[in-house]
Design a protein around this motif. Sequence first.
Motif, PDB file in Angstrom:
ATOM      1  N   LEU A 169      25.380  83.675  53.125  1.00  0.00           N
ATOM      2  CA  LEU A 169      24.824  82.414  52.625  1.00  0.00           C
ATOM      3  C   LEU A 169      25.919  81.731  51.823  1.00  0.00           C
ATOM      4  CD1 LEU A 169      22.695  80.323  52.000  1.00  0.00           C
ATOM      5  CD2 LEU A 169      21.762  81.840  50.246  1.00  0.00           C
ATOM      6  N   PHE A 179      17.646  78.499  57.470  1.00  0.00           N
ATOM      7  CA  PHE A 179      16.817  79.674  57.198  1.00  0.00           C
ATOM      8  C   PHE A 179      15.666  79.836  58.188  1.00  0.00           C
ATOM      9  CE2 PHE A 179      13.302  81.605  54.599  1.00  0.00           C
ATOM     10  CZ  PHE A 179      13.777  82.913  54.704  1.00  0.00           C
ATOM     11  N   LYS A 194      14.783  83.620  59.883  1.00  0.00           N
ATOM     12  CA  LYS A 194      13.912  84.334  58.946  1.00  0.00           C
ATOM     13  C   LYS A 194      13.145  85.487  59.592  1.00  0.00           C
ATOM     14  CE  LYS A 194      10.057  81.026  59.333  1.00  0.00           C
ATOM     15  NZ  LYS A 194       9.240  80.039  58.573  1.00  0.00           N
ATOM     16  N   GLU A 230      14.087  76.568  48.200  1.00  0.00           N
ATOM     17  CA  GLU A 230      14.502  77.244  49.434  1.00  0.00           C
ATOM     18  C   GLU A 230      15.225  78.551  49.127  1.00  0.00           C
ATOM     19  OE1 GLU A 230      17.054  76.330  53.532  1.00  0.00           O
ATOM     20  OE2 GLU A 230      17.153  74.945  51.830  1.00  0.00           O
ATOM     21  N   ILE A 265      14.631  82.643  50.248  1.00  0.00           N
ATOM     22  CA  ILE A 265      15.648  83.539  50.813  1.00  0.00           C
ATOM     23  C   ILE A 265      15.750  84.809  49.985  1.00  0.00           C
ATOM     24  CG2 ILE A 265      18.121  83.777  51.287  1.00  0.00           C
ATOM     25  CD1 ILE A 265      18.113  80.750  51.927  1.00  0.00           C
ATOM     26  N   TRP A 302      12.721  86.890  50.912  1.00  0.00           N
ATOM     27  CA  TRP A 302      12.901  87.379  52.288  1.00  0.00           C
ATOM     28  C   TRP A 302      13.899  88.534  52.328  1.00  0.00           C
ATOM     29  CZ3 TRP A 302      17.703  86.915  54.690  1.00  0.00           C
ATOM     30  CH2 TRP A 302      17.752  87.212  56.063  1.00  0.00           C
ATOM     31  N   SER A 303      14.958  88.451  51.518  1.00  0.00           N
ATOM     32  CA  SER A 303      15.999  89.477  51.553  1.00  0.00           C
ATOM     33  C   SER A 303      15.477  90.852  51.144  1.00  0.00           C
ATOM     34  CB  SER A 303      17.178  89.078  50.657  1.00  0.00           C
ATOM     35  OG  SER A 303      16.825  89.158  49.276  1.00  0.00           O
TER      36      SER A 303
END
Length: 306
Positions: A41, A92, A96, A123, A127, A130-131
């Motif tokens: 990223l 993303f 995702k 946003e 992330i 999600w990680s």
Amino acid sequence: MPIRVPKELPAIKVLEREKIFVMDEDRAMQQDIRPLEILILNLMPKKVETEVQLLRLLSNTPLQINVEFLHMSSHETKNTSSEHLKRFYHQFDKIKEKFYDGLIITGAPIEQFPFEQVDYWEELQKIFQWSTTHVFSTLHICWGAQAGLYFHHNIDKYLLEEKLTGIYHHDVLEPTWSILKGFDDIFFAPHSRYTEVRRRDIDKISELEVLVESKEAGIFLIGNKNNRAFYAMGHLEYDRETLQQEFERDQLKGLHPKLPENYFPKNNTDYFPQLRWHMAASLLFSNWLNYSVYQNTPYDLTNLLV
């Protein structure tokens, strides 16, 4: 062993001049192994320069690595062409559902803003969340590290009286951690930031440990005890001239920057800066890939959800 990147990424030419083995997709498809899947990223304004810096360091292991790049769809990038982003970067929403062995989150020159005032903060929070289920180990850098600590552990940053910029001595506090395997007791690293995190806040979080610290620059590296998150406050990935370019940029902006400390020989800008940190940079990234990612990540990445 090579890193695998898109065939026409501009960084390839720079890396090949440095005799770094880069494999394009066509050749990689012929190899019957599972490479590591690494997502970067890239929040830095000059994305191409950061690509070269990070790919250079990721290449120094015997591991084959697939590298993908991610940018924020909620932020308009002014220093990188839209054509470059469309060609080499994902948004993303497009990735995702995928899983990755490792994630690198770069710094960004926005540390003077409260996190909630950053235009892509919403946003970025998605992330970060999600990680935790789709990435095995994450390496956060500078502002990316401060943002990660704030999101995951509610640890805030503090504004410094003046910009911290230069090359500083660092003491390895926890040499038994695998990410610090092979490090000397003391090494050099660059810093370039207006904010810091403080030891007393880190010590309150039982799963975090301060691994490297500097008497002048403060905390450098924090590790999560599960080896799945690291927070580096400095910029070991920087090139020799990066601090010089930042200094000259700030001069042109009329900011009257101070000279980066311990950087120019004799504190004279007519002298070429010495490169004193790339050995540590290579070791840190290699150790992260080998010990924190490769030796622990599941072969089937969907098992991250288990």
